[in-house]
Design a protein around this motif. Structure first.
Motif, mmCIF file in Angstrom:
data_model
loop_
_atom_site.group_PDB
_atom_site.id
_atom_site.type_symbol
_atom_site.label_atom_id
_atom_site.label_comp_id
_atom_site.label_asym_id
_atom_site.label_seq_id
_atom_site.Cartn_x
_atom_site.Cartn_y
_atom_site.Cartn_z
ATOM 1 N N ASP A 66 0.857 -1.194 0.090
ATOM 2 C CA ASP A 66 -0.047 0.001 0.042
ATOM 3 C C ASP A 66 1.028 1.346 -0.040
ATOM 4 O O ASP A 66 2.025 1.416 0.219
ATOM 5 N N ARG A 91 -1.723 -3.479 -15.328
ATOM 6 C CA ARG A 91 -2.602 -2.742 -14.608
ATOM 7 C C ARG A 91 -2.288 -1.337 -14.360
ATOM 8 O O ARG A 91 -1.545 -1.059 -13.587
ATOM 9 N N LEU A 92 -2.769 -0.055 -15.149
ATOM 10 C CA LEU A 92 -2.663 1.299 -15.044
ATOM 11 C C LEU A 92 -3.678 1.747 -14.008
ATOM 12 O O LEU A 92 -4.833 1.319 -13.608
ATOM 13 N N THR A 93 -3.034 2.488 -12.811
ATOM 14 C CA THR A 93 -4.011 3.015 -11.689
ATOM 15 C C THR A 93 -4.189 4.438 -11.887
ATOM 16 O O THR A 93 -4.560 4.929 -10.711
ATOM 17 N N SER A 94 -3.632 4.876 -12.840
ATOM 18 C CA SER A 94 -4.121 6.514 -12.868
ATOM 19 C C SER A 94 -4.027 6.682 -14.499
ATOM 20 O O SER A 94 -3.651 5.944 -15.320
ATOM 21 N N ASP A 95 -4.761 7.999 -14.876
ATOM 22 C CA ASP A 95 -4.830 8.131 -16.101
ATOM 23 C C ASP A 95 -3.394 9.143 -16.320
ATOM 24 O O ASP A 95 -2.827 9.361 -15.299
ATOM 25 N N GLN A 106 0.622 6.179 -13.301
ATOM 26 C CA GLN A 106 1.009 5.132 -12.345
ATOM 27 C C GLN A 106 0.413 3.972 -12.534
ATOM 28 O O GLN A 106 -0.740 3.512 -13.379
ATOM 29 N N PHE A 107 1.080 2.714 -12.274
ATOM 30 C CA PHE A 107 0.663 1.306 -12.592
ATOM 31 C C PHE A 107 0.951 0.543 -11.493
ATOM 32 O O PHE A 107 1.797 0.820 -10.485
ATOM 33 N N GLU A 108 1.051 -0.752 -11.501
ATOM 34 C CA GLU A 108 1.206 -1.735 -10.493
ATOM 35 C C GLU A 108 1.890 -3.009 -11.085
ATOM 36 O O GLU A 108 1.618 -3.511 -12.109
ATOM 37 N N GLY A 112 1.276 -5.771 -6.662
ATOM 38 C CA GLY A 112 0.676 -4.742 -6.169
ATOM 39 C C GLY A 112 1.326 -3.538 -5.878
ATOM 40 O O GLY A 112 0.881 -2.315 -5.361
ATOM 41 N N PRO A 114 3.034 -0.063 -6.155
ATOM 42 C CA PRO A 114 2.596 1.136 -6.931
ATOM 43 C C PRO A 114 3.992 1.528 -7.517
ATOM 44 O O PRO A 114 5.145 1.781 -7.027
#
Length: 122
Positions: A66, A91-95, A106-108, A112, A114
């Motif tokens: 986290d 897996r992209l975690t932001s635009d 951002q991606f993972e 998981g 970051p």
């Protein structure tokens, strides 16, 4: 008193649960040969062009992934980077975000953790 600690980061450690899987993943997104693990198969140094080293660390499988990214990778072409990550199923975690001085996404990783890629604004 002058600090004896140098302002130079030597190595960034990324905790991973499955060193082989993570080595393949990082090798694929960075287009490198990951080489061989050391420290009884628990540490793998990912070759970097410059700056601090990057080590995958499988010594603590009980970690939590986290929080925000602890570092970022540079790119000269963020659009091509996003396309590359999407093609690999990352897996992209932001635009893509513009904060003035840089654009970033951002991606993972598979555990998981970051991660972030930045491009300097011109």
């Amino acid at each position: 008193m002058q600090s004896p600690i140098r302002r130079h980061i030597g190595q960034v450690f990324i905790p991973v649960r499955d060193l082989e899987r993570s080595a393949r993943w990082y090798a694929e997104i960075l287009s490198v040969d990951p080489g061989l693990a050391s420290h009884k198969g628990t540490i793998l140094d990912i070759p970097m062009e410059a700056g601090p080293g990057l080590a995958l660390d499988a010594n603590r499988a009980d970690f939590t992934a986290d929080g925000p990214p602890r570092f970022f990778f540079w790119t000269d072409d963020l659009a091509a980077t996003v396309a590359h990550l999407q093609q690999l199923g990352v897996r992209l975690t932001s635009d893509v975000t513009d904060i003035g001085s840089v654009f970033f996404v951002q991606f993972e990783d598979p555990d998981g953790n970051p991660l972030m890629v930045c491009q300097r604004a011109h």
